[in-house]
Design an enzyme around this catalytic site. Sequence first.
Site, PDB file in Angstrom:
ATOM      1  N   TYR A 293       0.923  -1.266  -0.036  1.00 18.93           N
ATOM      2  CA  TYR A 293      -0.025  -0.162   0.075  1.00 18.93           C
ATOM      3  C   TYR A 293       1.146   1.261  -0.059  1.00 18.93           C
ATOM      4  CZ  TYR A 293      -3.505  -3.416   1.631  1.00 18.93           C
ATOM      5  OH  TYR A 293      -4.771  -4.224   1.831  1.00 18.93           O
TER       6      TYR A 293
ATOM      7  N   PRO B 108     -15.737  -4.216   2.990  1.00 19.94           N
ATOM      8  CA  PRO B 108     -17.085  -4.584   3.600  1.00 19.94           C
ATOM      9  C   PRO B 108     -18.138  -3.736   3.317  1.00 19.94           C
ATOM     10  CG  PRO B 108     -15.864  -3.381   5.340  1.00 19.94           C
ATOM     11  CD  PRO B 108     -14.665  -3.772   4.053  1.00 19.94           C
ATOM     12  N   LEU B 109     -17.605  -2.354   2.699  1.00 15.76           N
ATOM     13  CA  LEU B 109     -18.754  -1.703   1.981  1.00 15.76           C
ATOM     14  C   LEU B 109     -18.623  -1.897   0.450  1.00 15.76           C
ATOM     15  CD1 LEU B 109     -18.034   1.328   4.304  1.00 15.76           C
ATOM     16  CD2 LEU B 109     -19.897  -0.273   4.652  1.00 15.76           C
ATOM     17  N   GLY B 110     -18.334  -2.938   0.125  1.00 15.78           N
ATOM     18  CA  GLY B 110     -18.515  -3.051  -1.567  1.00 15.78           C
ATOM     19  C   GLY B 110     -17.634  -2.039  -2.221  1.00 15.78           C
ATOM     20  N   ARG B 111     -16.411  -1.463  -1.286  1.00 13.87           N
ATOM     21  CA  ARG B 111     -15.583  -0.448  -1.766  1.00 13.87           C
ATOM     22  C   ARG B 111     -16.340   0.937  -2.094  1.00 13.87           C
ATOM     23  NH1 ARG B 111     -13.435  -5.253  -4.182  1.00 13.87           N
ATOM     24  NH2 ARG B 111     -11.241  -5.136  -3.785  1.00 13.87           N
TER      25      ARG B 111
HETATM   26  N1  NAP Z   1      -6.579  -8.514   1.355  1.00 14.49           N
HETATM   27  C1  NAP Z   1      -7.032  -7.872   0.458  1.00 14.49           C
HETATM   28  O1  NAP Z   1      -6.573  -8.350  -0.783  1.00 14.49           O
HETATM   29  C2  NAP Z   1      -7.614  -6.518   0.366  1.00 14.49           C
HETATM   30  C3  NAP Z   1      -7.989  -5.856  -0.717  1.00 14.49           C
HETATM   31  C4  NAP Z   1      -8.445  -4.604  -0.625  1.00 14.49           C
HETATM   32  C5  NAP Z   1      -8.516  -4.045   0.665  1.00 14.49           C
HETATM   33  N2  NAP Z   1      -8.085  -4.537   1.725  1.00 14.49           N
HETATM   34  C6  NAP Z   1      -8.124  -3.900   3.032  1.00 14.49           C
HETATM   35  O2  NAP Z   1      -9.618  -3.726   3.225  1.00 14.49           O
HETATM   36  C7  NAP Z   1      -9.800  -2.370   3.785  1.00 14.49           C
HETATM   37  C8  NAP Z   1     -10.820  -1.994   3.268  1.00 14.49           C
HETATM   38  O3  NAP Z   1     -11.407  -2.158   2.032  1.00 14.49           O
HETATM   39  P1  NAP Z   1     -11.696  -1.187   0.939  1.00 14.49           P
HETATM   40  O4  NAP Z   1     -11.267   0.290   1.737  1.00 14.49           O
HETATM   41  O5  NAP Z   1     -11.016  -1.299  -0.344  1.00 14.49           O
HETATM   42  O6  NAP Z   1     -13.079  -0.867   0.596  1.00 14.49           O
HETATM   43  P2  NAP Z   1     -14.601  -0.482   1.773  1.00 14.49           P
HETATM   44  O7  NAP Z   1     -14.046  -0.475   3.053  1.00 14.49           O
HETATM   45  O8  NAP Z   1     -15.718  -1.340   1.316  1.00 14.49           O
HETATM   46  O9  NAP Z   1     -14.855   1.048   1.163  1.00 14.49           O
HETATM   47  C9  NAP Z   1     -13.943   1.694   1.061  1.00 14.49           C
HETATM   48  C10 NAP Z   1     -14.608   3.227   0.611  1.00 14.49           C
HETATM   49  O10 NAP Z   1     -15.940   3.614   1.305  1.00 14.49           O
HETATM   50  C11 NAP Z   1     -15.935   4.542   1.634  1.00 14.49           C
HETATM   51  N3  NAP Z   1     -16.589   4.993   2.940  1.00 14.49           N
HETATM   52  C12 NAP Z   1     -16.310   4.357   4.166  1.00 14.49           C
HETATM   53  N4  NAP Z   1     -17.151   4.385   4.971  1.00 14.49           N
HETATM   54  C13 NAP Z   1     -18.177   5.408   4.573  1.00 14.49           C
HETATM   55  C14 NAP Z   1     -19.508   5.757   4.987  1.00 14.49           C
HETATM   56  N5  NAP Z   1     -19.863   5.435   6.130  1.00 14.49           N
HETATM   57  N6  NAP Z   1     -20.246   6.359   4.049  1.00 14.49           N
HETATM   58  C15 NAP Z   1     -19.856   6.833   2.703  1.00 14.49           C
HETATM   59  N7  NAP Z   1     -18.605   6.137   2.421  1.00 14.49           N
HETATM   60  C16 NAP Z   1     -17.732   5.517   3.189  1.00 14.49           C
HETATM   61  C17 NAP Z   1     -14.537   5.235   1.925  1.00 14.49           C
HETATM   62  O11 NAP Z   1     -14.696   6.677   1.489  1.00 14.49           O
HETATM   63  P3  NAP Z   1     -13.585   7.682   2.049  1.00 14.49           P
HETATM   64  O12 NAP Z   1     -12.089   7.178   2.290  1.00 14.49           O
HETATM   65  O13 NAP Z   1     -13.583   8.844   1.362  1.00 14.49           O
HETATM   66  O14 NAP Z   1     -14.383   7.859   3.460  1.00 14.49           O
HETATM   67  C18 NAP Z   1     -13.906   4.381   0.720  1.00 14.49           C
HETATM   68  O15 NAP Z   1     -14.158   4.852  -0.496  1.00 14.49           O
HETATM   69  C19 NAP Z   1      -8.718  -1.714   2.963  1.00 14.49           C
HETATM   70  O16 NAP Z   1      -8.605  -0.432   3.531  1.00 14.49           O
HETATM   71  C20 NAP Z   1      -7.407  -2.558   2.948  1.00 14.49           C
HETATM   72  O17 NAP Z   1      -6.808  -2.484   4.558  1.00 14.49           O
HETATM   73  C21 NAP Z   1      -7.393  -5.864   1.648  1.00 14.49           C
END
Ligand code: NAP
Length: 330
Positions: free
Chosen positions: A56, A206-209
Site C-alpha cells: 500500500y 465490507p462496504l463493497g468499496r
Molecule cells: N486483502 C486484500 O486483498 C484487500 C483488498 C482490498 C482492501 N483490503 C483492506 O480492506 C480495507 C477496506 O477495503 P476498501 O477500503 O477497499 O473498501 P471498503 O471499506 O468497502 O470501502 C471504502 C470506501 O468506502 C468509503 N466509505 C467508508 N465508509 C463510508 C461511509 N460511512 N459513508 C460513505 N462512504 C464510506 C470510503 O471513502 P472515504 O475514504 O472517502 O471515506 C472508501 O472510498 C482496505 O483499507 C484494506 O486495508 C484488503
Amino acid sequence: MLQRTLGMRGLVVSAEGLGCIGLTQAGISVDEASSSATINHALDVGITLLDTADAYGPLLNEQLIGRVIASRRDEVVVATKFGLELDADGRRTGKLNGRPEYVRRAVDGSLQRLGIEVIDVYYQPRVDAETPIEETFGALAELVECGKVRHLGLSEAAPDTIRRAHAVHPVTVLQTEYSLFTRDVEIDGVLSTIRELGIGLVPYAPLGRGLLSGRFRSGADLAFDDRRRQLPRFRGDNLAQNLITVDQVRAIAEAKDITPSQLALAWLIAQGEDVVPIPGTRRISTLDENVAAVGITLTPDELAALDMAAPRGVAVGERYPPALMRDVYR
Ligand SMILES: NC(=O)c1ccc[n+]([C@@H]2O[C@H](COP(=O)([O-])OP(=O)(O)OC[C@H]3O[C@@H](n4cnc5c(N)ncnc54)[C@H](OP(=O)(O)O)[C@@H]3O)[C@@H](O)[C@H]2O)c1
C-alpha cells in the site's frame, strides 16, 4: 468497544478495524495531517486493529502508520502483508512472491517502516502459484519462532490451501472480500473450512468499496482517476444494476433510522463472533458513523429482508478485472 477473539491463539481485537489502504493510495489528495488524524481518532474511539500492507503506497502506508503509532504501540494490533512483490526500490513488479527468501526480506522491511519489534498479524495476501504454500508457511513459522511475528494470516485463499498452510503453522485469520455484495465465502467452502479449523474472518471491502454506502449515484460520481472505474461492478450497466440493490439496502436502513454503511457493517458483525470487518475511510465523520455500527443489533426480520434485497450472487460484474481474478481463491 466490543472485543472479539480471532483464531485459537488469543488474538483479541476491536469488533471493527480500520482498513488503511485509502490513507495513502489516493495520491496527492491525501495529506499526512488528515491521515494521521484519522488513525489517531480510530484509536481514540477504541479501534485496535489497523490493516495495512507493504504494497500500500507502496511502503508509504506502513511508514505513515509507523509514525502515528510510535507513541501508541500498546493500543494497536498491527496487521500487515507481504507478497505482492516489490522490487529493491519498493515498486510493485506485478508478480506474487511467496518464496522463503522473499518472506524473510519482506518482514524486516515492514518492521523497520512500522517502527515496531513484532508484527501482530502477518498476511500472505495472495497465494503464489509458483511456490508451494508449505514453503511459504515454513518461512512464516520461523518468523513466529524468532519473535518477529505473532500471528499468521492468509487472504483470498481456497479451502485446500488454507488447510495445507494451517497444517504447517496455525493460521489465526483469513482475510477475504465479504459484504452484502460479495457473499462467496458462504458457499465456496471458505467459511465452513475456517470455522472447522478455528480461524477468524476479517472481511475486507465490507462496504463493497464504498458502493454500499449509497454515496455513488452514477459512474460520474467517481473521480476521473479513481481506480474503481476499472472494476467491473462500477462500470456501465453493471453499476446501474448494482445501484438498484443499493437502493433496496438503503430502504431497509432508512426504516431502521441508520445509514446504509451502518447496515452493511452491522450485517457482517451479525455473521458471528469470529468476524471483524475492516472498513476503510479517510474521514473522521464516516469513521464515527462506521464505528457506531458495532452497537447496532439486527432483528431476524431485518436479516431476512437483507437476504431478500442482497442474496448471494446479487452483484453484477466480477469484483476484479480478469487478470486479478486469476489470483483469488487459489
Ligand atoms: N486483502 C486484500 O486483498 C484487500 C483488498 C482490498 C482492501 N483490503 C483492506 O480492506 C480495507 C477496506 O477495503 P476498501 O477500503 O477497499 O473498501 P471498503 O471499506 O468497502 O470501502 C471504502 C470506501 O468506502 C468509503 N466509505 C467508508 N465508509 C463510508 C461511509 N460511512 N459513508 C460513505 N462512504 C464510506 C470510503 O471513502 P472515504 O475514504 O472517502 O471515506 C472508501 O472510498 C482496505 O483499507 C484494506 O486495508 C484488503
